[in-house]
Design a protein around this motif. Structure first.
Motif, PDB file in Angstrom:
ATOM      1  N   ARG A 217      32.903  12.139  21.951  1.00  0.00           N
ATOM      2  CA  ARG A 217      33.108  10.703  21.755  1.00  0.00           C
ATOM      3  C   ARG A 217      34.461  10.273  22.311  1.00  0.00           C
ATOM      4  N   ARG A 218      35.500  11.050  22.062  1.00  0.00           N
ATOM      5  CA  ARG A 218      36.831  10.715  22.598  1.00  0.00           C
ATOM      6  C   ARG A 218      36.806  10.734  24.127  1.00  0.00           C
ATOM      7  N   GLU A 219      36.176  11.761  24.703  1.00  0.00           N
ATOM      8  CA  GLU A 219      36.133  11.877  26.159  1.00  0.00           C
ATOM      9  C   GLU A 219      35.397  10.705  26.784  1.00  0.00           C
ATOM     10  N   LEU A 220      34.272  10.300  26.180  1.00  0.00           N
ATOM     11  CA  LEU A 220      33.510   9.177  26.703  1.00  0.00           C
ATOM     12  C   LEU A 220      34.303   7.881  26.632  1.00  0.00           C
ATOM     13  N   ASN A 221      35.036   7.682  25.532  1.00  0.00           N
ATOM     14  CA  ASN A 221      35.835   6.465  25.390  1.00  0.00           C
ATOM     15  C   ASN A 221      36.941   6.399  26.434  1.00  0.00           C
ATOM     16  N   LEU A 222      37.613   7.518  26.666  1.00  0.00           N
ATOM     17  CA  LEU A 222      38.696   7.521  27.642  1.00  0.00           C
ATOM     18  C   LEU A 222      38.168   7.387  29.064  1.00  0.00           C
ATOM     19  N   ARG A 223      37.049   8.040  29.362  1.00  0.00           N
ATOM     20  CA  ARG A 223      36.503   7.944  30.709  1.00  0.00           C
ATOM     21  C   ARG A 223      35.963   6.540  30.989  1.00  0.00           C
ATOM     22  N   ALA A 224      35.410   5.901  29.957  1.00  0.00           N
ATOM     23  CA  ALA A 224      34.924   4.530  30.139  1.00  0.00           C
ATOM     24  C   ALA A 224      36.082   3.602  30.488  1.00  0.00           C
ATOM     25  N   TYR A 226      38.904   4.519  31.866  1.00  0.00           N
ATOM     26  CA  TYR A 226      39.396   4.942  33.185  1.00  0.00           C
ATOM     27  C   TYR A 226      38.578   4.316  34.309  1.00  0.00           C
ATOM     28  N   ARG A 227      37.272   4.098  34.070  1.00  0.00           N
ATOM     29  CA  ARG A 227      36.386   3.585  35.124  1.00  0.00           C
ATOM     30  C   ARG A 227      36.421   2.064  35.245  1.00  0.00           C
ATOM     31  N   VAL A 228      37.141   1.375  34.372  1.00  0.00           N
ATOM     32  CA  VAL A 228      37.135  -0.094  34.411  1.00  0.00           C
ATOM     33  C   VAL A 228      37.882  -0.599  35.652  1.00  0.00           C
ATOM     34  N   ARG A 229      37.147  -1.262  36.519  1.00  0.00           N
ATOM     35  CA  ARG A 229      37.757  -1.850  37.711  1.00  0.00           C
ATOM     36  C   ARG A 229      37.418  -3.338  37.844  1.00  0.00           C
ATOM     37  N   THR A 230      36.268  -3.737  37.319  1.00  0.00           N
ATOM     38  CA  THR A 230      35.835  -5.129  37.416  1.00  0.00           C
ATOM     39  C   THR A 230      35.567  -5.677  36.015  1.00  0.00           C
ATOM     40  N   VAL A 235      33.151  -5.301  30.391  1.00  0.00           N
ATOM     41  CA  VAL A 235      32.168  -5.690  29.372  1.00  0.00           C
ATOM     42  C   VAL A 235      31.293  -4.499  28.988  1.00  0.00           C
ATOM     43  N   LEU A 236      30.874  -3.721  29.989  1.00  0.00           N
ATOM     44  CA  LEU A 236      30.043  -2.543  29.727  1.00  0.00           C
ATOM     45  C   LEU A 236      30.814  -1.500  28.915  1.00  0.00           C
ATOM     46  N   ALA A 237      32.060  -1.251  29.284  1.00  0.00           N
ATOM     47  CA  ALA A 237      32.870  -0.266  28.562  1.00  0.00           C
ATOM     48  C   ALA A 237      33.092  -0.692  27.118  1.00  0.00           C
ATOM     49  N   ALA A 238      33.303  -1.987  26.894  1.00  0.00           N
ATOM     50  CA  ALA A 238      33.488  -2.494  25.525  1.00  0.00           C
ATOM     51  C   ALA A 238      32.229  -2.284  24.699  1.00  0.00           C
ATOM     52  N   LYS A 239      31.065  -2.565  25.308  1.00  0.00           N
ATOM     53  CA  LYS A 239      29.797  -2.378  24.583  1.00  0.00           C
ATOM     54  C   LYS A 239      29.570  -0.910  24.263  1.00  0.00           C
ATOM     55  N   GLU A 240      29.895  -0.030  25.185  1.00  0.00           N
ATOM     56  CA  GLU A 240      29.707   1.402  24.936  1.00  0.00           C
ATOM     57  C   GLU A 240      30.624   1.883  23.816  1.00  0.00           C
ATOM     58  N   LEU A 241      31.880   1.454  23.833  1.00  0.00           N
ATOM     59  CA  LEU A 241      32.815   1.858  22.778  1.00  0.00           C
ATOM     60  C   LEU A 241      32.346   1.324  21.434  1.00  0.00           C
ATOM     61  N   LEU A 242      31.859   0.077  21.426  1.00  0.00           N
ATOM     62  CA  LEU A 242      31.346  -0.528  20.193  1.00  0.00           C
ATOM     63  C   LEU A 242      30.168   0.272  19.654  1.00  0.00           C
ATOM     64  N   ALA A 375      37.943  -8.468  25.398  1.00  0.00           N
ATOM     65  CA  ALA A 375      39.223  -9.015  25.856  1.00  0.00           C
ATOM     66  C   ALA A 375      40.197  -7.902  26.207  1.00  0.00           C
ATOM     67  N   MET A 376      40.181  -6.840  25.431  1.00  0.00           N
ATOM     68  CA  MET A 376      41.066  -5.707  25.696  1.00  0.00           C
ATOM     69  C   MET A 376      40.670  -4.996  26.987  1.00  0.00           C
ATOM     70  N   MET A 377      39.371  -4.724  27.152  1.00  0.00           N
ATOM     71  CA  MET A 377      38.914  -3.993  28.326  1.00  0.00           C
ATOM     72  C   MET A 377      39.160  -4.761  29.613  1.00  0.00           C
ATOM     73  N   ILE A 378      39.043  -6.073  29.567  1.00  0.00           N
ATOM     74  CA  ILE A 378      39.307  -6.883  30.754  1.00  0.00           C
ATOM     75  C   ILE A 378      40.762  -6.706  31.217  1.00  0.00           C
ATOM     76  N   ALA A 379      41.663  -6.505  30.256  1.00  0.00           N
ATOM     77  CA  ALA A 379      43.069  -6.293  30.610  1.00  0.00           C
ATOM     78  C   ALA A 379      43.287  -4.945  31.315  1.00  0.00           C
ATOM     79  N   LEU A 380      42.290  -4.030  31.179  1.00  0.00           N
ATOM     80  CA  LEU A 380      42.417  -2.694  31.782  1.00  0.00           C
ATOM     81  C   LEU A 380      42.042  -2.678  33.258  1.00  0.00           C
ATOM     82  N   ARG A 381      41.483  -3.761  33.766  1.00  0.00           N
ATOM     83  CA  ARG A 381      40.984  -3.759  35.152  1.00  0.00           C
ATOM     84  C   ARG A 381      42.112  -3.418  36.145  1.00  0.00           C
ATOM     85  N   ARG A 382      41.750  -2.611  37.135  1.00  0.00           N
ATOM     86  CA  ARG A 382      42.731  -2.303  38.178  1.00  0.00           C
ATOM     87  C   ARG A 382      42.096  -2.383  39.570  1.00  0.00           C
ATOM     88  N   GLY A 383      40.919  -3.049  39.646  1.00  0.00           N
ATOM     89  CA  GLY A 383      40.216  -3.163  40.923  1.00  0.00           C
ATOM     90  C   GLY A 383      40.832  -4.252  41.800  1.00  0.00           C
TER      91      GLY A 383
END
Length: 383
Positions: A217-224, A226-230, A235-242, A375-383
């Motif tokens: 679970r920790r690995e999936l959360n961190l990798r999700a 890490y993959r946030v670019r758009t 939104v997808l990463a937030a739903k998965e973490l939720l 809102a948090m995940m959107i701040a992670l974007r680096r694309g």
């Protein structure tokens, strides 16, 4: 062997508690009737409280021997004179504290002291704390109160001023790993990686080291993250973490709900499958309401653990960007951390850390978790 063996890296606190337990036997000044144990999550506040209770009930030559009947029953949770109040919901109720205060008036029956421990005393509202105030101010003879909370500021000044404070520190990852190896038989290398990833939180470190589901679970959360670019990724990463956090809460509480429901049916004399009579429905409704409150607490804890992991991940990114030379927390994600550090700036990382901290605050304040996480995940974007 000693009752204090499971307190990793708390030598100073152990010394205070040993002296107080010995003074309790001789009437020395090191013993007091009201204590406030503070320290960051995972530092061992509750473990220290139980160990101190065992030392007070100990009949061995050295307080807290770990071998006598008093020590063994306290550590096993079966000593009749030691009571622990732990909240499984978001707040500790007035009724539960009032009941504990009432039982505190009784004299010890099997040991030298009656010990009342309140875990997570910061979950008491002000009106609940006021119920406790007089009991702490004027406890009956041979009665000891121990309140556990992250910070002295988490309780009212009137309570704080009547308690002797004991602060526990964050143990080093090496000390936590040493405990996991000695106590739980965990592989030393895995124990150290888990201790670092858990930031020396003993309970979280044990879960990471011993439970593959928790590690995944920790690995999936961190990798999700890490993959946030758009924005879509966010939104997808937030739903998965939720979803993962809610599934964790359900898996934690589901078996408990079924067991409590079956126990209540048996106590009411109902056969399996028998319809619940109208006169008994209020008890089952109360049980269901308590279950919902527990689930809310478990969800918040799961969200918070995931966000703490993300904070540590981006803290590592900032360490690399600033070339601080400090050891990484998430050593198993060193490649991903270096990649993000090279692709972004320290200013961006600080902004991300602030957004993660804000998400924790929002979820704690009952903001819809999905909105806070998006809102948090959107701040992670680096694309």
């Amino acid at each position: 062997m000693s009752v204090f063996d499971d307190l990793a890296g708390q030598d100073a606190a152990i010394g205070v508690l040993r002296r107080a337990a010995m003074d309790a036997r001789s009437g020395g000044t090191g013993m007091t009737h009201s204590w406030l144990f503070t320290g960051p999550p995972g530092s061992g506040r509750s473990t220290a409280a139980r160990a101190f209770a065992a030392a007070l009930e100990c009949t061995g030559d050295e307080a807290g021997c770990g071998e006598c009947h008093g020590c063994r029953t306290v550590m096993a949770g079966s000593h009749p004179d030691v009571e622990i109040l732990a909240s499984e919901v978001t707040t500790i109720t007035v009724a539960s504290v009032r009941e504990l205060v009432s039982r505190a008036q009784a004299s010890p029956t099997a040991g030298a002291w009656r010990v009342l421990i309140i875990k997570e005393a910061d979950r008491m509202l002000e009106r609940t704390t006021n119920v406790l105030l007089k009991a702490i101010e004027e406890p009956p003879p041979r009665t000891v109160w121990i309140l556990c909370t992250p910070s002295p500021r988490d309780v009212l000044t009137t309570i704080r001023s009547r308690c002797r404070g004991l602060n526990l520190v964050i143990p080093s990852p090496e000390k936590v790993a040493e405990l996991l190896v000695r106590r739980d038989g965990i592989d030393p290398e895995r124990a150290l990686v888990a201790a670092r990833a858990a930031q020396s939180h003993v309970g979280a470190a044990k879960a990471l080291a011993a439970d593959s589901t928790v590690r995944e679970r920790r690995e999936l959360n961190l990798r999700a993250a890490y993959r946030v670019r758009t924005t879509g990724d966010a939104v997808l990463a937030a739903k998965e973490l939720l979803d993962r956090s809610e599934e964790q809460a359900k898996s934690t509480g589901g078996a408990r709900e079924d067991r409590d429901h079956a126990d209540l049916r048996r106590s009411m004399g109902l056969a399996p499958g028998e319809a619940i009579p109208p006169a008994m429905r209020s008890q089952f409704k109360q049980l269901a309401d308590e279950g919902k409150k527990r689930e809310t607490r478990q969800k918040r804890d799961a969200f918070d653990r995931a966000l703490i992991d993300l904070l540590s991940f981006y803290r590592d990114v900032l360490i690399v960007q600033l070339e601080a030379g400090t050891d990484l927390v998430n050593v198993d994600f060193e490649r991903e951390i270096s990649e993000i550090a090279d692709a972004t700036t320290a200013e961006k990382t600080i902004d991300i850390l602030e957004h993660i901290a804000l998400a924790r605050e929002r979820i704690g304040a009952n903001v819809a978790p999905q909105l806070a996480l998006e809102a948090m995940m959107i701040a992670l974007r680096r694309g």
